[in-house]
Design an enzyme around this catalytic site. Structure first.
Site, short mmCIF file in Angstrom:
data_model
loop_
_atom_site.label_atom_id
_atom_site.label_comp_id
_atom_site.label_asym_id
_atom_site.label_seq_id
_atom_site.Cartn_x
_atom_site.Cartn_y
_atom_site.Cartn_z
N ARG A 50 19.05 5.11 -17.83
CA ARG A 50 17.89 5.02 -16.91
C ARG A 50 18.26 4.27 -15.64
NH1 ARG A 50 12.38 2.69 -19.35
NH2 ARG A 50 13.48 0.72 -19.08
N ARG A 103 22.11 3.20 5.59
CA ARG A 103 23.46 3.42 6.13
C ARG A 103 23.99 2.17 6.82
NH1 ARG A 103 22.19 8.64 9.65
NH2 ARG A 103 20.67 7.11 10.33
N LYS A 150 12.79 3.11 -12.04
CA LYS A 150 12.56 1.69 -12.31
C LYS A 150 13.16 0.92 -11.14
CE LYS A 150 12.28 -1.37 -16.26
NZ LYS A 150 10.85 -1.63 -16.16
N GLU A 183 -0.31 4.98 -17.60
CA GLU A 183 0.34 3.92 -18.38
C GLU A 183 -0.31 2.60 -18.01
OE1 GLU A 183 4.50 3.37 -17.35
OE2 GLU A 183 4.14 3.80 -15.24
#
Ligand code: PXG
Length: 287
Positions: A50, A103, A150, A183
């Site tokens: 993940r 960048r 995440k 959630e």
């Protein structure tokens, strides 16, 4: 306490990054929260997958391979002599200038590993179950900032947490941009009805505890559904519980003032807690 920063162990007071780090300036980075039980790191490979997937989408080149990262995590646990603990892995884009253009960063992501002991909620909440509410802040639209990342940008969840706290609650349900249950601020959600375990299919983090619970349930021949879930279905469920690395599995007995089922942690929830505790003690990368 010794903290890992870019290959070195430093004391807590020396564990510092630059004020020009884009993790600080913009929340530009990725993280993982991992647990270890009885000197075994739970689902370490899944956490690595993940983390590296988040970094891939953010186009951050983590300067360690997955196995080097796993070795660094284990070394940090050993250095701190932690057998049952919580591990926070942080990868920031590193230093740059005051513009947000990646960048212009120097291409040296910072890798930080902190190990500690945490308990998220009081023990009695695990026995009695918790009351939660739905908050107005909706979970990020996946087309804007996908909840499956995440990333270090957790303001969506923090705003929701503030709303929960302002109303006197420790955790909150977040709906997705279509109004379905997504959630909680730091946990995935499950409901139980007629013996079937259901959890939202969309708009949420791909929780590792969630995945572990689904596998445990399927192995015990419990039917598991991933689908769209409404608040009405939560209110009228027989049981509800939350899953997360930090929280583990915590029963929910009231949502928005409605009692869930009997208003006490249900049989399926208690069974899942028992199976999960057995799993954590007997699997994972040993150290
Ligand atoms: N959803 C979200 C939004 C999370 O942040 C989970 C679900 C559970 O996923 P895992 O893989 O852990 O089962 C998380 C992770 C906190 C805190 O202080 C919580 C998380 C991460 C960092 C801090 O509550 N939960």
């Amino acid at each position: 306490m010794k903290i890992y920063i870019n290959g070195k162990f430093v004391s807590r007071k020396d564990a510092k990054v630059s004020v020009f780090d884009h993790g600080l300036l913009y929340g530009d980075g990725a993280f993982e929260g991992i647990r270890s039980y009885q000197r075994r790191v739970f689902k370490l490979e899944d956490h690595m997958d993940r983390l590296y997937e988040t970094a891939h989408t953010l186009m951050i080149q983590i300067p360690l391979t997955k196995s080097q990262m796993m070795a660094a995590i284990v070394a940090t646990l050993q250095k701190n002599n932690i057998s049952d603990g919580y591990i926070r892995v942080i990868v920031t884009r590193g230093e740059g200038d005051l513009g947000l253009d990646p960048r212009k960063c120097y291409g040296k992501p910072n890798v930080i590993i902190i190990t500690d002991k945490i308990t998220l909620y009081a023990r009695e909440l695990y026995n009695k179950g918790m009351a939660i509410i739905t908050v107005p802040t909706v979970r990020n639209n996946p087309e804007a900032l996908n909840p499956r990342l995440k990333s270090l940008n957790y303001l969506n969840n923090i705003l929701a947490k503030i709303e929960a706290n302002n109303s006197g609650y420790a955790e909150a349900i977040m709906l997705d941009h279509q109004g379905y249950v997504a959630e909680c601020t730091g946990d995935n959600i499950f409901i139980v009805k007629h013996g079937v375990l259901s959890t939202p299919s969309q708009g949420r983090l791909q929780g590792i505890t969630r995945d572990a619970v689904m596998v445990l349930a399927k192995n015990s021949k419990i039917v598991v559904e991933e689908r769209f879930i409404t608040r009405h279905e939560v209110y009228t469920a027989e049981e509800c519980f939350l899953t997360g690395t930090a929280a583990e599995i915590i029963p929910v007995v009231k949502v928005d003032g409605r009692a869930i089922g009997t208003g006490k942690p249900g049989a399926m929830t208690l069974k899942m807690i028992k199976m999960f505790r057995a799993l954590t003690g007997q699997s994972g990368v040993k150290y």
